[in-house]
Design an enzyme around this catalytic site. Structure first.
Site, mmCIF file in Angstrom:
data_model
loop_
_atom_site.group_PDB
_atom_site.id
_atom_site.type_symbol
_atom_site.label_atom_id
_atom_site.label_comp_id
_atom_site.label_asym_id
_atom_site.label_seq_id
_atom_site.Cartn_x
_atom_site.Cartn_y
_atom_site.Cartn_z
ATOM 1 N N GLU A 151 0.827 -1.223 0.000
ATOM 2 C CA GLU A 151 0.000 0.000 0.000
ATOM 3 C C GLU A 151 0.850 1.259 0.000
ATOM 4 O O GLU A 151 0.363 2.360 0.275
ATOM 5 C CB GLU A 151 -0.937 -0.017 1.223
ATOM 6 C CG GLU A 151 -1.889 -1.194 1.253
ATOM 7 C CD GLU A 151 -3.193 -0.986 0.451
ATOM 8 O OE1 GLU A 151 -3.780 0.101 0.532
ATOM 9 O OE2 GLU A 151 -3.608 -1.931 -0.255
ATOM 10 N N HIS A 178 -4.589 1.781 7.347
ATOM 11 C CA HIS A 178 -3.177 2.065 7.049
ATOM 12 C C HIS A 178 -2.536 2.568 8.332
ATOM 13 O O HIS A 178 -3.197 3.236 9.145
ATOM 14 C CB HIS A 178 -3.035 3.161 5.983
ATOM 15 C CG HIS A 178 -3.461 2.763 4.607
ATOM 16 N ND1 HIS A 178 -4.226 3.570 3.798
ATOM 17 C CD2 HIS A 178 -3.220 1.649 3.884
ATOM 18 C CE1 HIS A 178 -4.436 2.965 2.629
ATOM 19 N NE2 HIS A 178 -3.844 1.795 2.660
ATOM 20 N N CYS A 199 -2.919 11.464 3.724
ATOM 21 C CA CYS A 199 -3.233 10.512 2.641
ATOM 22 C C CYS A 199 -3.061 11.136 1.276
ATOM 23 O O CYS A 199 -2.739 10.441 0.317
ATOM 24 C CB CYS A 199 -4.683 10.044 2.726
ATOM 25 S SG CYS A 199 -5.111 9.223 4.241
HETATM 26 O O1 SUG Z 1 -7.711 3.089 0.351
HETATM 27 N N1 SUG Z 1 -10.544 5.190 0.314
HETATM 28 C C1 SUG Z 1 -9.109 5.017 0.438
HETATM 29 C C2 SUG Z 1 -8.543 5.981 1.433
HETATM 30 C C3 SUG Z 1 -7.043 5.977 1.432
HETATM 31 C C4 SUG Z 1 -6.448 6.756 2.547
HETATM 32 N N2 SUG Z 1 -5.018 6.758 2.454
HETATM 33 C C5 SUG Z 1 -4.164 6.690 3.473
HETATM 34 N N3 SUG Z 1 -4.525 6.337 4.669
HETATM 35 N N4 SUG Z 1 -2.923 6.905 3.219
HETATM 36 C C6 SUG Z 1 -8.746 3.587 0.824
HETATM 37 O O2 SUG Z 1 -9.496 2.980 1.606
HETATM 38 C C7 SUG Z 1 -12.736 4.824 -0.691
HETATM 39 C C8 SUG Z 1 -13.343 4.742 -2.058
HETATM 40 C C9 SUG Z 1 -14.840 4.587 -2.040
HETATM 41 O O3 SUG Z 1 -15.382 3.983 -1.120
HETATM 42 O O4 SUG Z 1 -15.468 5.079 -2.985
HETATM 43 C C10 SUG Z 1 -11.235 4.632 -0.700
HETATM 44 O O5 SUG Z 1 -10.692 4.016 -1.579
#
Ligand code: SUG
Length: 440
Positions: free
Chosen positions: A177, A250, A364
């Site tokens: 990730e 994460h 993020c």
């Molecule tokens: O991977 N949300 C992302 C958020 C990522 C956050 N990044 C960090 N923590 N670095 C994920 O879960 C949601 C998309 C949706 O539900 O439409 C999403 O992909």
């Protein structure tokens, strides 16, 4: 010790398809927002407003363009690549409605998941190494890595200074990730540092009934190896399963580092004593006790999903989302933090609500890349922003982005044409011609 280097934050420009589809099991905000209408224009404007704040503070601020949606490679893999995009999407939705959102997701906006980056000072060959994340733990995000790799190869093109690796193979054993599970600690950005990789599961470990463990230990170890990191300056640390099952999908939801400071919830790591023991003695660990900030509040507010930055005043700045000020325990905590004489001297609140509703806070949306002056000068395209380019990007968003998007709009052919027109113009603004498959 290498020459002067600075951290450049590359923020993912929010794509025109930003929507709430509830695609991320284990990410509480995404699960809760499923089906709600989104506002892509506001989301992109909030991202640009944060970039402007950071740019005005002094450090170089970069941007990474969003990928083309739907992704041609993904459509091919799903067996509809021979059809026009709108027909391909109609067929996919007939198989399962979630496939439409999966193929149209704007999830690349969370650039912390784009890649793992090691600065030249840490790498045996003296170059900056970048490994795009394969993001195989979620279907929608697994489609990011092909275009991410080609975009990073365009921006970090100089082979004397940069190495853009292939993503790890797309299998659970190698689930990666990117920088969201990677922290770099160093006495200063220009010195060789210690890179801390945080994983959720050992390969072959029995699956749990809880939320997914998105990062595999093997992936972290392989990235550290291919970047040429010294073994005695690499840490492999297990994330707390309790934190994951509470919604810390994460590690950057419960910990953030900058130079010699590691700011983390006491429940972030599986073996807290081992982390304390293994950190270099020059690292200052600010551990937030459960009694002051319960883990659930930390996760709901994104206290640790903040940008921690070195600023000219000497004390560090925490750039945190509005939810931190609104949550009583975290609001109180940050007040005490700045009043103390510790290394974090200032908190700046930013509004990223559109992204936050999908589980993406300030940490993020950015990929940190420590670059020397000559490395920064070797970047391709106009990816480092200034006041003029931020104005131009705002105008571009206002011209092309919708202010409301519902799940069904994603398969509207007019909408797909609109997004291509937007991306076409973006490549001119960023001077990255023929970036997108539809332009080639
Ligand atoms: O991977 N949300 C992302 C958020 C990522 C956050 N990044 C960090 N923590 N670095 C994920 O879960 C949601 C998309 C949706 O539900 O439409 C999403 O992909």
């Amino acid at each position: 010790m290498s020459s002067a280097a600075n951290e450049v934050n590359f923020d993912g420009i929010v794509g025109p398809t930003h929507n709430y589809a509830g695609l991320s099991f284990g990410n509480r905000a995404s699960m809760k927002s499923a089906g709600a209408p989104s506002n892509p224009r506001l989301a992109a404007r909030q991202g640009l407003a944060k970039m402007r704040i950071l740019h005005e503070l002094g450090p170089a601020q970069g941007v990474l363009p969003p990928p083309q949606r739907p992704d041609p490679t993904a459509l091919g893999g799903l067996g509809v690549g021979h059809l026009a995009p709108v027909d391909a999407l109609t067929q996919l939705s007939a198989v399962s409605p979630a496939l439409l959102a999966t193929a149209m997701s704007a999830s690349s906006m969370w650039a912390a998941n784009a890649a793992t980056v090691s600065p030249s000072a840490d790498c045996a060959d003296g170059r900056v190494h970048l490994t795009p994340a394969n993001l195989v733990s979620t279907a929608h995000r697994s489609f990011e890595s092909v275009q991410t790799r080609s975009m990073l190869s365009r921006v970090f093109a100089d082979p004397e200074r940069f190495v853009v690796h292939d993503a790890l193979p797309a299998a659970a054993a190698f689930a990666d990730e990117g920088a969201a599970n990677h922290s770099r600690l160093a006495r200063s950005h220009c010195e060789a540092g210690v890179e801390m990789f945080v994983f959720g599961a050992e390969p072959g470990e029995a699956p749990t009934l809880g939320f997914p463990r998105r990062q595999s230990r093997l992936a972290s170890a392989l990235v550290a190896r291919s970047h040429g990191l010294a073994a005695d300056r690499t840490m492999l640390v297990r994330q707390s399963p309790v934190a994951i099952d509470s919604g810390a999908f994460h590690n950057d939801v419960v910990a953030v580092a900058n130079e010699s400071v590691l700011f983390a919830h006491e429940g972030a790591f599986a073996d807290r004593d081992a982390v304390r023991r293994d950190l270099p003695e020059w690292v200052e660990l600010i551990e937030v006790p459960e009694a002051e900030v319960p883990l659930d509040d930390a996760i709901a507010s994104y206290l640790f999903n903040a940008q921690l930055l070195t600023v000219p005043s000497g004390r560090m700045l925490l750039v945190a989302p509005g939810e931190v000020a609104e949550t009583p325990s975290t609001g109180r905590y940050v007040e005490q933090l700045v009043a103390s004489s510790g290394p974090i001297g200032e908190v700046r609140i930013v509004d990223l609500r559109q992204s936050m509703r999908n589980g993406g806070g300030p940490a993020c949306v950015r990929l940190r890349v420590v670059l020397t002056e000559s490395e920064q000068a070797a970047l391709s395209g106009r990816v480092i922003v200034d006041d003029t380019s931020l104005d131009a990007l705002e105008g571009w968003v206002d011209r092309h982005y919708r202010d409301e998007l519902r799940p069904d709009d994603l398969r509207d052919h007019q909408f797909i044409d609109e997004t291509c027109r937007a991306l076409d113009e973006l490549t001119q603004l960023l001077d990255l011609p023929e970036l997108y498959p539809f332009q080639r």
